[in-house]
Enzyme design. Structure first.
Site, PDB file in Angstrom:
ATOM      1  N   GLY A 120      82.440   7.623  18.307  1.00  0.00           N
ATOM      2  CA  GLY A 120      82.734   8.997  18.982  1.00  0.00           C
ATOM      3  C   GLY A 120      82.510   9.972  17.967  1.00  0.00           C
ATOM      4  N   LYS A 121      82.286   9.759  16.689  1.00  0.00           N
ATOM      5  CA  LYS A 121      82.539  10.947  15.516  1.00  0.00           C
ATOM      6  C   LYS A 121      81.654  12.076  16.001  1.00  0.00           C
ATOM      7  CE  LYS A 121      80.839   8.069  12.430  1.00  0.00           C
ATOM      8  NZ  LYS A 121      80.772   7.102  13.599  1.00  0.00           N
ATOM      9  N   GLY A 161      84.883   6.584  11.018  1.00  0.00           N
ATOM     10  CA  GLY A 161      84.865   5.518  12.371  1.00  0.00           C
ATOM     11  C   GLY A 161      83.704   4.792  12.341  1.00  0.00           C
ATOM     12  N   GLY A 213      79.030   4.007  16.821  1.00  0.00           N
ATOM     13  CA  GLY A 213      79.695   4.240  18.187  1.00  0.00           C
ATOM     14  C   GLY A 213      80.969   4.668  18.571  1.00  0.00           C
ATOM     15  N   ASP A 247      81.017  14.873   9.888  1.00  0.00           N
ATOM     16  CA  ASP A 247      80.633  13.739  10.580  1.00  0.00           C
ATOM     17  C   ASP A 247      80.619  12.720   9.647  1.00  0.00           C
ATOM     18  OD1 ASP A 247      79.856  11.819  12.113  1.00  0.00           O
ATOM     19  OD2 ASP A 247      78.267  12.813  13.003  1.00  0.00           O
ATOM     20  N   TYR A 298      67.183  -1.008  10.047  1.00  0.00           N
ATOM     21  CA  TYR A 298      67.582  -1.946  10.963  1.00  0.00           C
ATOM     22  C   TYR A 298      66.521  -2.919  11.243  1.00  0.00           C
ATOM     23  CZ  TYR A 298      71.755   0.633  12.159  1.00  0.00           C
ATOM     24  OH  TYR A 298      72.798   1.361  12.100  1.00  0.00           O
ATOM     25  N   GLU A 325      69.130   1.119  17.252  1.00  0.00           N
ATOM     26  CA  GLU A 325      70.498   0.531  17.390  1.00  0.00           C
ATOM     27  C   GLU A 325      70.573  -0.634  18.218  1.00  0.00           C
ATOM     28  OE1 GLU A 325      73.351   4.224  16.120  1.00  0.00           O
ATOM     29  OE2 GLU A 325      73.178   3.667  18.234  1.00  0.00           O
ATOM     30  N   ASP A 358      80.741   5.190   3.029  1.00  0.00           N
ATOM     31  CA  ASP A 358      79.382   4.715   2.219  1.00  0.00           C
ATOM     32  C   ASP A 358      79.855   3.558   1.335  1.00  0.00           C
ATOM     33  OD1 ASP A 358      77.377   6.260   3.728  1.00  0.00           O
ATOM     34  OD2 ASP A 358      78.163   7.893   2.684  1.00  0.00           O
ATOM     35  N   GLU A 414      76.256  13.861  10.199  1.00  0.00           N
ATOM     36  CA  GLU A 414      75.498  12.649   9.306  1.00  0.00           C
ATOM     37  C   GLU A 414      74.096  12.778   9.749  1.00  0.00           C
ATOM     38  OE1 GLU A 414      76.416   7.913   8.724  1.00  0.00           O
ATOM     39  OE2 GLU A 414      76.338   8.758  10.986  1.00  0.00           O
TER      40      GLU A 414
END
Length: 204
Positions: free
Chosen positions: A12-13, A7, A10, A78, A43, A145, A84, A31
């Protein structure tokens, strides 16, 4: 048995991975975010660090899959290695944030890894709208993030939908999480577990 939770950022994984690992007594593999030495730099400067970040994630998830195959224990992961290669790296490349040379090098590495791994027995895809993703990202409040753009999330979501539409690595369960609060509402978690049980019963 290998279960993977897929997913967008954000969706919810990690939360669902924790809850399902506890319920089913599966070994969880998360992860590598907190220990990732490239994530914050990425980022701040996506073009400079995109290749480094993607290779780090690819290496981390490949190691996880090797461990899963060696252990023989029921494991929930997760995020899958395919995200990827089919979502994040191609998205960075198409946005001009990863050079052709780096992307080709990355894909060559993934293709080599794919020769020695197999898909999860069940892939759980958490489908989410952009407003829901934004809300969850703000809720967890990770500094690095805070600069994620709506456009970036939207491009990732489009790629997720395309990837899932053609997914053929094993059994697939799609869960729309927009109207579910499986973290705080046991009934919502129960709905997900019931659907997973129905899929797993077909694996044995």
């Amino acid at each position: 048995m290998h279960i993977a939770v897929a997913g967008n950022i954000g969706a919810g994984k990690t939360s669902l991975t924790q809850l399902l690992a506890k319920h089913y007594k599966w070994k969880p593999l998360y992860e590598d975010v907190l220990e990732n030495p490239y994530l914050e730099d990425f980022y701040n400067s996506m073009e400079r660090w995109s290749f480094n970040l993607q290779v780090y994630f690819l290496n981390s998830r490949f190691r996880q899959i090797i461990d899963i195959q060696a252990s023989g224990k029921p494991t929930i992961q997760d995020r899958s290695i395919y995200e990827d290669a089919y979502i994040f790296a191609p998205n960075l490349h198409s946005m001009g944030l990863m050079t052709n040379r780096d992307f080709e090098n990355y894909r060559s590495l993934f293709d080599l890894m794919e020769e020695v791994v197999k898909g999860p027995d069940l892939l759980i895809y958490l489908k989410s709208s952009i407003p829901n993703l934004v809300g969850q990202i703000h809720k967890r409040g990770r500094d690095y993030e805070s600069g994620i753009s709506i456009d970036y999330l939207s491009k990732l979501n489009d790629r997720y939908e395309e990837w899932i539409a053609g997914y053929n690595k094993g059994k697939l369960l799609v869960i729309d999480v927009d109207d579910l609060n499986f973290v705080d509402n046991p009934e919502d978690l129960g709905v997900i577990i019931t659907r997973i049980d129905a899929e797993l019963n077909g694996l044995f």
